[in-house]
Design a protein around this motif. Structure first.
Motif, PDB file in Angstrom:
ATOM      1  N   ALA A   1       0.821  -1.219   0.000  1.00 16.45           N
ATOM      2  CA  ALA A   1       0.000   0.000   0.000  1.00 16.45           C
ATOM      3  C   ALA A   1       0.848   1.259   0.000  1.00 16.45           C
ATOM      4  O   ALA A   1       0.476   2.270  -0.613  1.00 16.45           O
ATOM      5  CB  ALA A   1      -0.946  -0.004   1.201  1.00 16.45           C
ATOM      6  N   ALA A   2       2.004   1.214   0.669  1.00 14.94           N
ATOM      7  CA  ALA A   2       2.861   2.396   0.731  1.00 14.94           C
ATOM      8  C   ALA A   2       3.398   2.750  -0.656  1.00 14.94           C
ATOM      9  O   ALA A   2       3.500   3.938  -1.008  1.00 14.94           O
ATOM     10  CB  ALA A   2       4.015   2.160   1.701  1.00 14.94           C
ATOM     11  N   ARG A   3       3.728   1.742  -1.447  1.00  9.63           N
ATOM     12  CA  ARG A   3       4.215   2.007  -2.803  1.00  9.63           C
ATOM     13  C   ARG A   3       3.099   2.561  -3.691  1.00  9.63           C
ATOM     14  O   ARG A   3       3.352   3.411  -4.551  1.00  9.63           O
ATOM     15  CB  ARG A   3       4.803   0.738  -3.413  1.00  9.63           C
ATOM     16  N   ALA A   4       1.885   2.106  -3.478  1.00  9.89           N
ATOM     17  CA  ALA A   4       0.761   2.656  -4.233  1.00  9.89           C
ATOM     18  C   ALA A   4       0.560   4.136  -3.895  1.00  9.89           C
ATOM     19  O   ALA A   4       0.320   4.967  -4.784  1.00  9.89           O
ATOM     20  CB  ALA A   4      -0.504   1.865  -3.952  1.00  9.89           C
ATOM     21  N   GLU A   5       0.664   4.477  -2.612  1.00 11.98           N
ATOM     22  CA  GLU A   5       0.546   5.877  -2.196  1.00 11.98           C
ATOM     23  C   GLU A   5       1.649   6.721  -2.829  1.00 11.98           C
ATOM     24  O   GLU A   5       1.403   7.834  -3.297  1.00 11.98           O
ATOM     25  CB  GLU A   5       0.635   5.963  -0.668  1.00 11.98           C
ATOM     26  N   GLU A   6       2.849   6.174  -2.864  1.00 15.00           N
ATOM     27  CA  GLU A   6       3.982   6.900  -3.452  1.00 15.00           C
ATOM     28  C   GLU A   6       3.777   7.097  -4.948  1.00 15.00           C
ATOM     29  O   GLU A   6       4.040   8.187  -5.488  1.00 15.00           O
ATOM     30  CB  GLU A   6       5.268   6.121  -3.194  1.00 15.00           C
ATOM     31  N   ALA A   7       3.304   6.060  -5.630  1.00 14.80           N
ATOM     32  CA  ALA A   7       3.057   6.162  -7.072  1.00 14.80           C
ATOM     33  C   ALA A   7       2.006   7.223  -7.375  1.00 14.80           C
ATOM     34  O   ALA A   7       2.149   8.011  -8.319  1.00 14.80           O
ATOM     35  CB  ALA A   7       2.625   4.807  -7.630  1.00 14.80           C
TER      36      ALA A   7
END
Length: 218
Positions: free
Chosen positions: A33-39
């Motif tokens: 989820a953190a990578r999705a937020e960053e993207a």
């Protein structure tokens, strides 16, 4: 158009970011989820993250499946792509071969696109955007020596292919319908061949004559 991006890696970010800038409503969903937020933050233009890949798959008219080839069937099955939804496969199923250049892991068939279609029954799968490195999709637009990049599209559903052709046009590229989904086998193999030439410092474009010479002397 509402577009769900399944994944948050380089291809997901490059294509999702460009479509957000083109005015589409884009969400990113990934197992991290953190990578999705960053993207989503990097994409800007109203892009946002959703809880997981399944939420991205159900978001809009189309979903881009942009995860490593080794997990793509698992992710496609787990995402539960709804029947009738357009699912775009941009993956390259490659492994380093004995000669030190990439080879397609799907050479004996079925193609990765066909495997995705089997893992997500009912989805309208289109193979597209797999030929180029993610850095090419960050170009605005991807034009080389005055000629827009061509994007081959393989799919069985004409309406789905037309929708994805529009997404290619939004990138500044030229969509090229390349036949039904089984022809994705050829596209995946051709991509591996081209990457092998690039790896060894050769220009794949130089291998092919222009169309007016393709059938013999003009």
């Amino acid at each position: 158009m509402r577009i769900g991006i399944i994944g948050a890696g380089n291809m997901a970010r490059a294509l999702g970011g460009q479509w957000a800038r083109a005015g589409h409503e884009v969400v990113f969903g990934a197992r991290d989820a953190a990578r999705a937020e960053e993207a989503a933050a990097l994409a800007g233009h109203g892009a946002r993250a959703v809880q997981d890949p399944a939420r991205a798959a159900e978001f809009g008219a189309a979903a881009l499946l942009a995860v490593p080839a080794g997990v793509v069937e698992e992710v496609a099955a787990a995402a539960g792509v709804a029947a009738g939804r357009v699912l775009v496969d941009c993956t390259n199923p490659l492994a380093m071969g004995a000669l030190g250049v990439p080879e397609p892991t799907t050479a004996g068939g079925p193609s990765m696109a066909e495997r995705i279609a089997a893992a997500a029954p009912g989805a309208r799968v289109v193979k597209a955007f797999n030929v180029c490195h993610e850095s090419v999709w960050r170009l605005t637009p991807p034009v080389f020596d005055g000629r827009p990049l061509a994007v081959p599209l393989c799919g069985d559903d004409p309406a789905a292919v037309s929708l994805v052709a529009g997404l290619a046009t939004d990138l500044g590229a030229t969509p090229v319908p390349a036949g039904p989904l089984p022809r994705a086998r050829l596209l995946e193999a051709a991509t591996a061949f081209a990457i092998g030439l690039w790896f060894t410092g050769h220009d794949p474009q130089a291998v092919f004559p222009p169309p007016h010479h393709a059938g013999g002397p003009a």
